[in-house]
Enzyme design. Structure first.
Site, PDB file in Angstrom:
ATOM      1  N   GLU A   1      -1.457   4.386  -7.952  1.00 23.81           N
ATOM      2  CA  GLU A   1      -1.043   5.479  -7.072  1.00 23.81           C
ATOM      3  C   GLU A   1       0.115   6.212  -7.729  1.00 23.81           C
ATOM      4  O   GLU A   1       0.877   5.630  -8.508  1.00 23.81           O
ATOM      5  CB  GLU A   1      -0.580   4.944  -5.710  1.00 23.81           C
ATOM      6  CG  GLU A   1      -1.634   4.228  -4.904  1.00 23.81           C
ATOM      7  CD  GLU A   1      -2.202   5.098  -3.783  1.00 23.81           C
ATOM      8  OE1 GLU A   1      -1.543   6.080  -3.390  1.00 23.81           O
ATOM      9  OE2 GLU A   1      -3.300   4.774  -3.304  1.00 23.81           O
TER      10      GLU A   1
ATOM     11  N   LYS B   1       0.866  -1.189   0.000  1.00 20.74           N
ATOM     12  CA  LYS B   1       0.000   0.000   0.000  1.00 20.74           C
ATOM     13  C   LYS B   1       0.894   1.227   0.000  1.00 20.74           C
ATOM     14  O   LYS B   1       1.512   1.563   1.012  1.00 20.74           O
ATOM     15  CB  LYS B   1      -0.931   0.016   1.208  1.00 20.74           C
ATOM     16  CG  LYS B   1      -1.994   1.114   1.120  1.00 20.74           C
ATOM     17  CD  LYS B   1      -2.957   1.064   2.273  1.00 20.74           C
ATOM     18  CE  LYS B   1      -4.147   1.995   2.034  1.00 20.74           C
ATOM     19  NZ  LYS B   1      -3.785   3.340   1.581  1.00 20.74           N
TER      20      LYS B   1
ATOM     21  N   ARG C   1     -16.697  -0.107  -1.200  1.00 20.84           N
ATOM     22  CA  ARG C   1     -15.691  -0.777  -0.376  1.00 20.84           C
ATOM     23  C   ARG C   1     -15.958  -2.273  -0.505  1.00 20.84           C
ATOM     24  O   ARG C   1     -16.678  -2.864   0.278  1.00 20.84           O
ATOM     25  CB  ARG C   1     -15.775  -0.318   1.076  1.00 20.84           C
ATOM     26  CG  ARG C   1     -15.381   1.141   1.251  1.00 20.84           C
ATOM     27  CD  ARG C   1     -15.077   1.506   2.695  1.00 20.84           C
ATOM     28  NE  ARG C   1     -14.762   2.912   2.790  1.00 20.84           N
ATOM     29  CZ  ARG C   1     -13.564   3.446   2.546  1.00 20.84           C
ATOM     30  NH1 ARG C   1     -12.557   2.660   2.207  1.00 20.84           N
ATOM     31  NH2 ARG C   1     -13.361   4.740   2.643  1.00 20.84           N
TER      32      ARG C   1
END
Length: 512
Positions: free
Chosen positions: A268, A219, A377
């Site tokens: 990201e 992450k 989610r």
């Protein structure tokens, strides 16, 4: 449709905590809305202006005319007024905007003025978030809610989906209209989000699929991006679907060089130092927000991708993750997020520890047989961080004393209540640097709505990431819980208050 009808429904939604009652009230309103007004009505009941930014600040709402006696405003006229305000620029624009606001509010009844204030300030707080509105659209059109949610995922917005569903002659025609919303390269898709777990073992236990191998992604401590490539044309979107293509030329060039003609990738972007470690998140966030060429040249962002939604004519949203990753590896090469595929929680725990040592946020544990659940989610993604953290909203802030005198310091923290509003969980000034104190003093004065002897009360817009050592029962706060040893990690300008953690998440972490 009269604005008064929307205001009445908004009040009815705010007056009940029942999700079903809220949903029914909104569905009834949507059934009555003319086709040309549906997109506006959907935005207003969700507490949003279609223009997002109008140039009106909170201070603009303090000195406005009194209310009208009788309702006369049509939602289309209100929307046109806000659109005109948003288009104003240059010398004299502030004066013209104030005059337009005064004229609008003078024509509004007391109930309508309350609605307009809530829309302008982003503080409507009646508990009708976008997910609830989508369910109400499904009820009003007589179609399954998943059909509406899927269409909204591809459209990136609720309004067009609501209009298509409600304009149909019947449920079958509505389903057909909704099926017309498909993934389109160049149009942002609502991103899939991850649930949380306190540790890697708990993440494994939450995932569907038993002993099947999972994918454990590092992450990254960056900003969420979604890139679309069609030939040499590349567009880059943020988590909130804002187009930042012009601000990140280095990402555009990296994506343009990938060996595929058409792509939609999720990932990201972050700034890294010479050793490959991530730079502080605030530097990454500031870099992605800047339009200053000198600032941009001084710090480059590197993209890393963890999912592929489309590649050269093949839509992959419904494909299992294992297939999407095979395609991702083929097209994104060195820009793929580091991951481990394993069915062993111990191996995943070692991978997690290594990621944290390298300066990353943690890991995301993913079921490999699940589709991409955009805009939700999903149960197939579980994030794990090395400490307890929550994304909360700053509700108020107190002036500091001693070394912190003259700065707004002690922040009041609230979790989002899905039924509307926020639930306070505590206060903290721990973890704040002098630079942060100076920044937040300026920022919070911009968000001020009122003040008393000790505190400045704010519009609930600023999200902050808080670390804490645990949760304890407390009669001091209305939610019955308080954070233990809360401290500020960073302000999350990449998230809106609607994306903050809910009180339900907090209660789950507390074991309630």
């Amino acid at each position: 449709m009269l604005l008064a009808e929307v205001a009445a429904t908004s009040d009815a939604v705010a007056a009940t905590r029942s999700r079903l009652a809220k949903r029914a009230a909104i569905a009834d309103l949507l059934r009555r809305a003319p086709a040309d007004d549906v997109e506006i009505v959907v935005a207003y009941v969700a507490g949003e202006l279609r223009q997002r930014r109008t140039g009106l600040g909170w201070r603009s709402l303090r000195d406005l005319p009194g209310p009208a006696e009788d309702p006369s405003l049509e939602v289309a006229d209100v929307d046109a007024t806000f659109a005109a305000m948003a288009d104003l620029a240059g010398p004299g624009s502030a004066t013209a905007r104030a005059a337009a606001a005064a004229e609008l509010f003078a024509a509004a009844t007391e109930r309508e003025q309350a609605l307009l204030r809530g829309l302008v300030s982003g503080e409507l707080r009646q508990g009708a978030l976008d997910a609830l509105v989508l369910d109400a659209v499904a009820d009003a059109a007589g179609v399954p809610a998943p059909e509406v949610r899927r269409a909204a995922m591809f459209a990136g917005a609720t309004g067009p989906v609501a209009r298509a569903a409600l304009a149909a002659a019947g449920p079958a025609e509505a389903v057909a209209a909704l099926s017309g919303f498909m993934l389109t390269v160049g149009r942002a898709v609502r991103p899939m989000l991850a649930q949380s777990a306190p540790d890697v073992a708990a993440a494994f236990a939450k995932l569907p699929g038993g002993d099947v191998a999972v994918s454990v992604d590092v992450k990254l401590d960056g900003i969420r991006i979604q890139v679309h490539k069609a030939g040499d044309e590349v567009r880059v979107f943020t988590r909130s679907l804002d187009d930042i293509t012009g601000r990140v030329p280095e990402i555009v060039e990296a994506v343009r060089a990938l060996p595929a003609g058409a792509l939609v990738l999720d990932g990201e972007a972050l700034a890294v130092d010479a050793g490959g470690r991530p730079r502080p998140f605030q530097e990454t966030a500031s870099r992605s927000a800047t339009r200053d060429a000198d600032v941009a040249a001084a710090m480059t962002l590197t993209p890393f991708f963890f999912d592929c939604l489309h590649a050269d004519g093949r839509d992959l949203v419904d494909a299992p993750l294992r297939e999407r990753l095979e395609v991702l590896d083929a097209v994104a090469g060195p820009h793929v997020v580091t991951r481990l595929t394993t069915s062993d929680p111990a191996a995943a725990e070692e991978f997690f520890a290594a990621a944290v040592r390298d300066g990353q946020e943690g890991v995301v544990v993913k079921a490999t047989d699940t589709p991409y659940e955009a805009g939700r989610r999903g149960a197939g993604w579980i994030k794990v961080k090395p400490r307890h953290t929550l994304d909360l909203v700053v509700l108020a802030v107190e002036w500091g004393s001693g070394r912190r005198r003259g700065w707004l310091s002690n922040i009041h923290l609230g979790a989002r209540d899905p039924a509307g509003g926020f639930v306070m969980l505590g206060k903290t000034f721990k973890g704040m640097t002098d630079e942060m104190l100076a920044w937040q003093t300026e920022r919070f004065l911009e968000l001020e709505t009122s003040r008393d002897e000790w505190a400045v009360h704010l519009r609930p817009e600023q999200v902050v990431e808080i670390a804490f050592d645990g949760l304890q029962r407390s009669t001091r706060y209305p939610g019955g819980l308080a954070l233990r040893f809360a401290r500020v990690l960073r302000y999350r300008d990449d998230k809106t208050a609607a994306e903050a953690d809910t009180i339900d998440t907090v209660r789950t972490l507390a074991g309630l």
